[in-house]
Write a protein that holds these residues in place. Structure first.
Motif: not given
Length: 208
Positions: A78, A101-102, A123-125
């Motif tokens: 992350r 994510s990120y 994953n997300t963003s």
């Protein structure tokens, strides 16, 4: 130069060492902790030895321009390159299965990404706000692309998905206004719920 006996760089070990401009890491190092090099504004290049199997969250310096990632890495955590605005190109090591994510959020000058053949999840963003991203390799083995993974990648033109069981979340490519071609396998069961940048978008299909 860090000692060859060193196995771990602890969390926040060099955080805010703003004048640090060079770090030599030796083979044998296994882990880099969370925020380890964050806010090291003078650090623009890193060569991480292949012995490293873990990178910490938000661990890379904001002004990084050149990065050599270790070949033993299986996961990008992350926010690892969050807001690294000088980074232009990334080669994801061959064993990496998941991008957190990120991970590359707001890497505004990132132009080219080469994914690993083992990659399964984005994953997300993960690449949200990478407004200069033009080229990325095929999502060859990817099974899941989560919401906002490529949100706002306005210069991205082509996406190639090869797995018939790949799950593309509804907002995965939200705001990709330059997207011209999305090449998909046939069949792709979740195609009907995927939000395209344009209402009249008609992605090309192919059989892998």
């Amino acid at each position: 130069t860090l000692p060859s006996s060193l196995r771990r760089i602890d969390d926040k070990a060099f955080q805010s060492c703003r004048k640090l401009s060079k770090v030599n890491m030796e083979e044998g190092l296994e882990s880099i902790g969370d925020f380890a090099f964050r806010e090291c504004y003078g650090l623009k290049s890193l060569c991480i030895p292949d012995s490293v199997v873990r990178l910490g969250e938000y661990s890379m310096p904001f002004n990084i321009q050149n990065i050599t990632l270790p070949q033993g890495l299986e996961y990008l955590p992350r926010g690892v390159f969050h807001s690294c605005g000088s980074l232009q190109e990334v080669y994801i090591p061959n064993k990496v299965k998941s991008i957190g994510s990120y991970a590359f959020l707001r890497c505004e000058n990132l132009v080219n990404v080469v994914f690993s053949s083992a990659l399964e999840e984005i994953n997300t963003s993960a690449f949200s706000g990478c407004e200069s991203l033009i080229h990325m390799s095929s999502l060859k083995g990817v099974k899941l692309v989560e919401n906002d993974a490529f949100k706002g990648c306005v210069k991205l033109k082509t996406v190639l998905v090869e797995r018939v069981d790949c799950e593309l979340d509804y907002w995965a490519f939200d705001g990709c206004l330059g997207l011209e071609f999305m090449v998909l396998p046939d069949p792709l069961p979740l195609l009907s719920i995927l939000k395209f940048p344009y209402q009249n978008e008609k992605p090309q299909r192919h059989k892998p």
